[in-house]
Write an enzyme that holds these catalytic residues in place. Structure first.
Site, PDB file in Angstrom:
ATOM      1  N   ASP A 351      37.461  10.515  89.543  1.00 18.60           N
ATOM      2  CA  ASP A 351      37.235  10.440  88.112  1.00 18.60           C
ATOM      3  C   ASP A 351      35.940   9.685  87.826  1.00 18.60           C
ATOM      4  O   ASP A 351      35.671   8.635  88.421  1.00 18.60           O
ATOM      5  CB  ASP A 351      38.430   9.721  87.470  1.00 18.60           C
ATOM      6  CG  ASP A 351      38.326   9.619  85.974  1.00 18.60           C
ATOM      7  OD1 ASP A 351      38.395  10.660  85.305  1.00 18.60           O
ATOM      8  OD2 ASP A 351      38.177   8.479  85.462  1.00 18.60           O
ATOM      9  N   GLU A 387      33.916  14.373  89.650  1.00 14.91           N
ATOM     10  CA  GLU A 387      33.654  14.599  88.240  1.00 14.91           C
ATOM     11  C   GLU A 387      32.266  14.005  88.021  1.00 14.91           C
ATOM     12  O   GLU A 387      32.121  12.780  87.980  1.00 14.91           O
ATOM     13  CB  GLU A 387      34.690  13.914  87.359  1.00 14.91           C
ATOM     14  CG  GLU A 387      34.470  14.195  85.886  1.00 14.91           C
ATOM     15  CD  GLU A 387      35.464  13.470  84.992  1.00 14.91           C
ATOM     16  OE1 GLU A 387      35.941  14.094  84.030  1.00 14.91           O
ATOM     17  OE2 GLU A 387      35.760  12.294  85.245  1.00 14.91           O
TER      18      GLU A 387
END
Length: 708
Positions: A351, A387
């Site tokens: 993330d 990401e």
């Protein structure tokens, strides 16, 4: 050098490594990093969370406090208290009244829950902060003393699916099985619920090769959400990097998580963890104190160089873990190895990975984090997904990650959404994205695609909502419908939300099939949002992070079986030929976009090769993509190929007659058409010779006669 500090008769000095609590020599060794503490206290608890004993860690080696306690049973609960100065401007937040969770805790007695007693201070602003004298122990989960690892993996072998063949299925552990009547009630919403035969059966029938689990590392809801009677359902607010969250366990989270991984591996499905190493649930200086903030705040969180109390936030969550520093980097590497070795997972989706690649300030693909991973003999061989952005300066870094990393490609998502809703001028980029986005992701001298292609992700509309809503409908989040992305590139086809209009429903279903077919016939790896295959809706909520209810849970009572069959069909077709997922381009072949090789040729609807003027025509919504084995001149020699496919796309509002590339021997057969028979293949495939009529807003796949 080991320094003995406040020796306790029950504890020996022990060792400074490994960190955390580790069994050895008939006892447990404890080691905790806290450079500026005056004393570290080990607190032991019984099963009723009553404190039974406090012991000073008797030794210190450099910045690590440690001690050995003999005859300690596995499963005993423990935590730490740190004595030291409370001077926020210097980054010192010590408060002996706050019980701290071991940063290396491998298992927890309970989930983290927000509570006012977790705060280290009494005031609500930076001026005049004073340490709170309220004890937090009743509200803090206790770490569990580990025992020997006796889990039986039953000689299960990891699937080790090659990247180009990977089809990821993103899923939330609870939401997937919470409402599934085929799963025993006591297992629904748990690790064992995902491991149940009914759950595994759905995944294997679908044909996915990997599940990407939304955060399972122990996390805590933000206090703001608790005040609104909401929760952080998604779990992107970590409180510990080593322990599986107990809220998804029936009894023993460690054993049950391993059981889930083993069951998925036995079914040939890899397990990818969505991990959040960019921030923690401790928030900014005024946030709760759970672990790191009470032990080593200034060494763990990014802060202004001249003001330790001013946390730097590139995540939007109040703090940023400073992976640029040695201790946080070491802890993250230890965490990754722990999940790979101890739980046998197959990889990670990081993330806000741009934050992890920041050095003193800015992102670089040569950061300490990437170097540490690339030289690690365990981590470097697993699947790594980025990401590729954060909210800090220069935060958008798509295409800039190291060669072995795959990257979540939002440009792919946005292009396919625009193209299939009929936006003008999108055809060239559509073709480039379908061929693997090598303009953005050029890695290595031979360009294989490291694009992780997706149309929907957890943070946004589901596929059903993407074709049903023009606007977000997030009122349930209690943020006045201001949260979530407002540029969804969605289209409701004439009515906002649910409708009984057959024409609108037909267009919605056809668009869903177009998006899924394009996705599964594209170069690169594939990401599917769990539940899209059964028509899951979030009722127009495109930011359902705080909804632990039917908005997020899968509805198994009325699944869209026809659409699920179509998704299964497309996955099978993708796996049937390397032409759909494993094309390699040379540097020369990438000079002109869209890329062309001996295996890829582009056609106009009149059967002629695409020219520059055709690519530049903003009103052109039609394209033929010929995929074949190596061939010099497909217009003449197509019949010499052992396999070939023709993808026909028409995102326009009118039917188009395609003149097909010459095939004088066998002719063509229709594999599927998204405008016919719900996109499903026919028992007796239609045979086509020279032309094919493709309806508006549709995609068709043709193949050599006799091929599937």
């Amino acid at each position: 050098m080991i320094t003995r500090v406040n020796p306790d008769s029950r504890m020996d000095t022990g060792k400074a490594y490994p960190m955390g609590a580790h069994p050895r020599d008939g006892g447990i060794n404890f080691a905790v990093y806290s450079p500026h503490a005056h004393n570290l206290i080990l607190c032991l608890y019984d099963e009723q969370d009553q404190e039974t004993e406090r012991l000073n860690l008797p030794a210190r080696s450099g910045d690590i406090w440690h001690g050995f306690l003999p005859d300690l049973e596995p499963g005993v609960r423990y935590g730490f208290r740190a004595e030291g100065d409370f001077e926020p401007d210097r980054g010192l937040l010590f408060n002996v009244n706050k019980l701290l969770v071991d940063p290396y805790a491998k298992a927890l007695s309970a989930p983290f829950e927000p509570h006012p007693n977790l705060y280290a201070h009494d005031t609500a602003d930076l001026s005049g902060l004073k340490p709170s004298d309220t004890d937090s122990a009743p509200q803090v989960p206790k770490a569990l003393v580990p025992g020997p690892d006796t889990f039986d993996w039953q000689d299960t072998v990891r699937p080790d699916t090659p990247w180009p063949q990977t089809v990821l299925y993103e899923v939330h552990v609870k939401g997937f099985s919470q409402l599934n009547p085929a799963v025993p009630e006591e297992l629904r919403g748990t690790y064992l619920g995902l491991a149940h035969d009914a759950s595994i059966g759905h995944l294997t029938d679908l044909g996915v090769t990997a599940v990407q689990l939304m955060p399972c590392l122990a996390f805590m809801s933000e206090p703001r959400l608790a005040d609104l009677n909401l929760v952080n359902y998604w779990g992107y607010n970590p409180a510990n990097f080593f322990a599986p969250d107990p809220r998804y366990a029936v009894d023993d989270a460690v054993t049950e998580f391993k059981t889930m991984v083993r069951a998925l591996h036995q079914a040939g499905i890899e397990v990818i963890l969505d991990v959040v190493y960019n921030h923690t649930a401790e928030g900014n200086l005024l946030g709760p104190m759970l672990s790191h903030k009470g032990l080593h705040a200034a060494q763990f969180y990014r802060h202004q160089p001249d003001n330790f109390s001013h946390f730097i936030d590139t995540t939007g969550c109040g703090n940023t873990v400073d992976i640029h520093q040695l201790y946080p980097l070491t802890l993250v590497m230890d965490s990754l190895r722990h999940w790979l070795n101890h739980y046998q997972v197959d990889g990670f989706r990081f993330d806000l990975a741009a934050t992890l690649g920041r050095e003193a300030w800015d992102f670089t693909p040569h950061s300490a984090f990437f170097k540490a991973i690339s030289q690690d003999p365990v981590i470097r061989h697993c699947k790594l997904i980025a990401e590729p952005w954060d909210i800090g300066r220069g935060g958008y870094q798509l295409g800039q990650f190291p060669e072995q990393w795959y990257e979540c490609n939002d440009r792919y998502r946005d292009t396919l959404r625009r193209f299939w809703r009929g936006d003008g001028g999108t055809l060239p980029e559509f073709a480039t994205r379908v061929m693997g986005s090598r303009d953005l992701l050029k890695k290595g001298s031979r360009s294989y695609s490291t694009s992780l292609n997706y149309v929907t992700y957890h943070d946004g509309f589901t596929l059903e909502d993407l074709v049903s809503y023009n606007q977000r409908h997030n009122a349930a989040n209690q943020e006045r419908n201001l949260d979530g992305h407002d540029n969804n590139l969605s289209y409701n086809w004439g009515c906002e939300g649910a409708t009984e209009d057959d024409h609108i429903l037909t267009l919605r279903q056809q668009t869903k099939r177009n998006l899924i077919a394009s996705l599964l016939l594209s170069q690169g790896a594939v990401h599917l949002l769990g539940g899209d295959e059964i028509g899951r809706t979030q009722q127009g909520n495109n930011n359902a992070y705080c909804q632990d209810n039917e908005i997020n849970w899968f509805n198994w009572s009325d699944p869209d079986q026809r659409f699920q069959a179509f998704v299964e069909q497309c996955i099978r077709i993708r796996g049937s030929s390397t032409l759909f997922h494993d094309l390699i381009f040379s540097a020369e072949q990438l000079i002109n976009e869209p890329a062309t090789t001996d295996k890829v040729h582009w056609y106009r609807c009149d059967g002629y090769a695409m020219e520059i003027k055709d690519w530049q025509d903003p009103n052109n919504h039609c394209l033929g993509i010929l995929l074949s084995s190596d061939i010099d001149n497909p217009a003449i020699n197509l019949h010499l190929c052992s396999e070939y496919y023709l993808i026909l796309v028409n995102a326009g509002q009118h039917d188009i007659v395609f003149t097909l590339p010459a095939n004088p021997v066998t002719g063509w057969q229709r594999v599927f058409d998204t405008a016919l028979n719900d996109g499903l293949s026919e028992d007796t495939p239609a045979r086509i010779r020279t032309s094919y009529t493709l309806k508006a807003h549709s995609l068709a796949l043709l193949a050599r006669c006799g091929d599937e």
